[in-house]
Design a protein around this motif. Structure first.
Motif, PDB file in Angstrom:
ATOM      1  N   MET A 171       0.354  -8.674  -6.326  1.00 25.84           N
ATOM      2  CA  MET A 171      -1.100  -8.819  -6.171  1.00 25.84           C
ATOM      3  C   MET A 171      -1.814  -7.497  -6.339  1.00 25.84           C
ATOM      4  N   LEU A 172      -1.240  -6.449  -5.759  1.00 22.42           N
ATOM      5  CA  LEU A 172      -1.952  -5.161  -5.703  1.00 22.42           C
ATOM      6  C   LEU A 172      -1.835  -4.340  -7.004  1.00 22.42           C
ATOM      7  N   LEU A 173      -0.609  -4.144  -7.482  1.00 21.99           N
ATOM      8  CA  LEU A 173      -0.408  -3.157  -8.554  1.00 21.99           C
ATOM      9  C   LEU A 173      -1.162  -3.478  -9.856  1.00 21.99           C
ATOM     10  N   PRO A 174      -1.242  -4.757 -10.285  1.00 27.43           N
ATOM     11  CA  PRO A 174      -2.010  -5.024 -11.498  1.00 27.43           C
ATOM     12  C   PRO A 174      -3.503  -4.699 -11.352  1.00 27.43           C
ATOM     13  N   LYS A 175      -4.010  -4.731 -10.125  1.00 32.75           N
ATOM     14  CA  LYS A 175      -5.431  -4.391  -9.918  1.00 32.75           C
ATOM     15  C   LYS A 175      -5.708  -2.944 -10.313  1.00 32.75           C
ATOM     16  N   ARG A 197       0.075   3.456   7.498  1.00 32.21           N
ATOM     17  CA  ARG A 197      -0.139   2.637   8.710  1.00 32.21           C
ATOM     18  C   ARG A 197      -1.032   3.368   9.717  1.00 32.21           C
ATOM     19  N   THR A 198      -0.989   4.670   9.696  1.00 37.00           N
ATOM     20  CA  THR A 198      -1.913   5.437  10.539  1.00 37.00           C
ATOM     21  C   THR A 198      -3.347   5.141  10.094  1.00 37.00           C
ATOM     22  N   ALA A 199      -3.573   5.182   8.792  1.00 36.78           N
ATOM     23  CA  ALA A 199      -4.921   4.922   8.273  1.00 36.78           C
ATOM     24  C   ALA A 199      -5.357   3.487   8.563  1.00 36.78           C
ATOM     25  N   LEU A 200      -4.429   2.544   8.479  1.00 36.53           N
ATOM     26  CA  LEU A 200      -4.783   1.142   8.755  1.00 36.53           C
ATOM     27  C   LEU A 200      -5.212   0.958  10.203  1.00 36.53           C
ATOM     28  N   LEU A 215       0.830  -1.214   0.000  1.00 37.38           N
ATOM     29  CA  LEU A 215       0.000   0.000   0.000  1.00 37.38           C
ATOM     30  C   LEU A 215       0.863   1.262   0.000  1.00 37.38           C
ATOM     31  N   LEU A 216       1.952   1.241   0.784  1.00 39.07           N
ATOM     32  CA  LEU A 216       2.812   2.433   0.811  1.00 39.07           C
ATOM     33  C   LEU A 216       3.580   2.552  -0.499  1.00 39.07           C
TER      34      LEU A 216
END
Ligand code: ASP
Length: 305
Positions: A162-166, A287-290, A116-117
Motif C-alpha cells: 500500500m505504502l511504497l507505490p505511493k 515508533r517514537t514519532a508515532l 513506515l520503518l
C-alpha cells in the motif's frame, strides 16, 4: 520529517515530551521487535508504560477486547498499542475506548509502523538520511522492491504494497500459488505478481536500485496447509549463490523473525547488503514519532495509525 525531528532532539528534551503520560501495550500475539521498540520509544519520551499480554492476564480467562480496553482506560491509559490476531481490531478498540490506538499488527491485515520503518530504511540505505526527511510521490521512482515468501498471510507485505507505490516504487510480490494466490490481494497500481524469484531479482536490479524483502512462512496461520519445504527453499530462498547470480547489488530486508536456512540463508542475513538491523533501529525512531503524533501537544482526537 517527524521521525528525524524526534531523533535529533536532545535526550532531556525528548524525555519531557510525554512525561507523566500513560501508554498501554496490549499484545494478543507474540512480538519481539515491535513490542520492545514501542515500549522503549514511549519510555524515551518520558511516558509510563504497562504491558498486558494474552498469556498472563485476564484475557486468558476470557475477558473481551472491549472490557480489557475499558479497564486500561479506567486505569489511566491515554493511548493503547494493540497487536491482535483479528483484522480490524485496532479500529474497534479505538471506537470502543475513544483512545488513540496504534496498530502493532492486526491479523493478516496491516502492520503500518513496519511499512513506515521499511520505507525509512530503504530511503536511508539507498540515498542517505537527508532524503528520508521529506518524502514525495517521486522519492522511490525507479526503485523495485521484490517482496518474497508467504504473502498470503503477511500484514507486512500488505502494508508495504500500500505504502511504497505511493512514493513511486514498483512492488513485485513473489511466491508460489499457495502462498500468493493470483486474486487474493486486490492489488493496486504499481504492484505485480511474479512466480520466478530469479527472474524477479534480475529485473529488479536491471534498471535501478533493487530491494529483496524476504518474509517468514507464518506457520501459525497456515491452517493445515502442507508445503514442500525442500521445493520452497530451492525456488525461493535468498542465499549467497542466488544473490551473486541474480542481484549482486540488491538491498536485503526482512521484518523478522528470520528463520535462517529457510527463507533466508545466514550468509545473506549477515552480509554487507543486509539492512535487517537498520530496520530494527528505524523501528524505534518511527515508533517514537508515532507516539508523539498520537499523544503529543495540541490535544488528540481518536487516531488510528
Ligand atoms: N513480525 C512480523 C509481523 O508481526 C512478521 C512475522 O511475524 O513474520 O507481522
Amino acid at each position: 520529517a517527524a521521525t528525524a525531528r524526534v531523533e535529533r532532539m536532545p535526550h532531556g528534551e525528548r524525555a519531557r515530551m510525554l512525561a507523566g503520560r500513560r501508554v498501554a501495550l496490549l499484545f494478543y500475539e507474540s512480538s519481539t521487535r515491535t513490542r520492545t521498540s514501542f515500549e522503549l520509544a514511549a519510555k524515551s519520551l518520558g511516558a509510563t508504560t504497562t504491558l498486558v499480554s494474552d498469556k498472563s492476564s485476564s484475557i486468558e480467562k476470557g475477558e473481551s477486547l472491549k472490557d480489557t480496553g475499558l479497564t486500561l482506560r479506567a486505569l489511566g491509559a491515554e493511548c493503547i498499542i494493540l497487536r491482535h490476531p483479528a483484522s480490524g481490531a485496532p479500529f474497534l478498540l479505538a471506537r470502543m475506548t475513544g483512545l488513540p490506538v496504534l496498530n502493532a499488527g492486526d491479523g493478516m491485515h496491516a502492520h503500518p509502523s513496519q511499512a513506515l520503518l521499511d520505507l525509512r530504511t530503504i530511503l536511508t540505505r539507498l540515498y542517505g538520511a537527508e532524503r528520508a526527511v521529506t518524502v514525495t510521490a517521486e522519492s522511490l521512482r525507479g526503485v523495485t522492491v521484490v517482496i518474497t515468501g508467504d504473502i498470503l498471510h503477511s500484514r507486512v507485505a500488505r502494508s508495504n504494497a500500500m505504502l511504497l507505490p505511493k512514493l513511486g516504487a514498483k512492488v513485485v510480490l513473489c511466491g508460489p500459488e499457495e502462498l500468493l494466490p493470483e486474486d487474493a490481494l486486490g492489488l493496486g497500481s504499481g504492484v505485480e505478481i511474479a512466480r520466478d524469484f530469479d527472474a524477479a531479482l534480475r529485473q529488479a536490479v536491471a534498471h535501478g536500485p533493487g530491494v529483496a524483502m524476504m518474509l517468514r512462512i507464518q506457520k501459525e496461520r497456515l491452517a493445515g496447509m502442507e508445503l514442500d519445504l525442500g521445493d520452497y527453499i530451492a525456488r525461493y530462498q535468498l542465499n549467497g549463490e542466488r544473490m551473486a547470480a541474480c542481484a549482486p547489488g540488491a538491498l536485503v530486508m526482512h521484518p523478522g523473525p528470520m528463520i535462517r536456512g529457510l527463507e533466508i540463508a545466514g550468509d545473506v542475513a549477515d552480509g554487507p547488503q543486509s539492512a535487517v538491523e537498520d530496520q530494527v533501529r528505524n523501528g524505534l525512531a518511527v515508533r517514537t514519532a508515532l507516539l508523539v503524533r498520537a499523544l503529543g501537544a495540541g490535544g488528540f482526537e481518536s487516531v488510528t495509525v
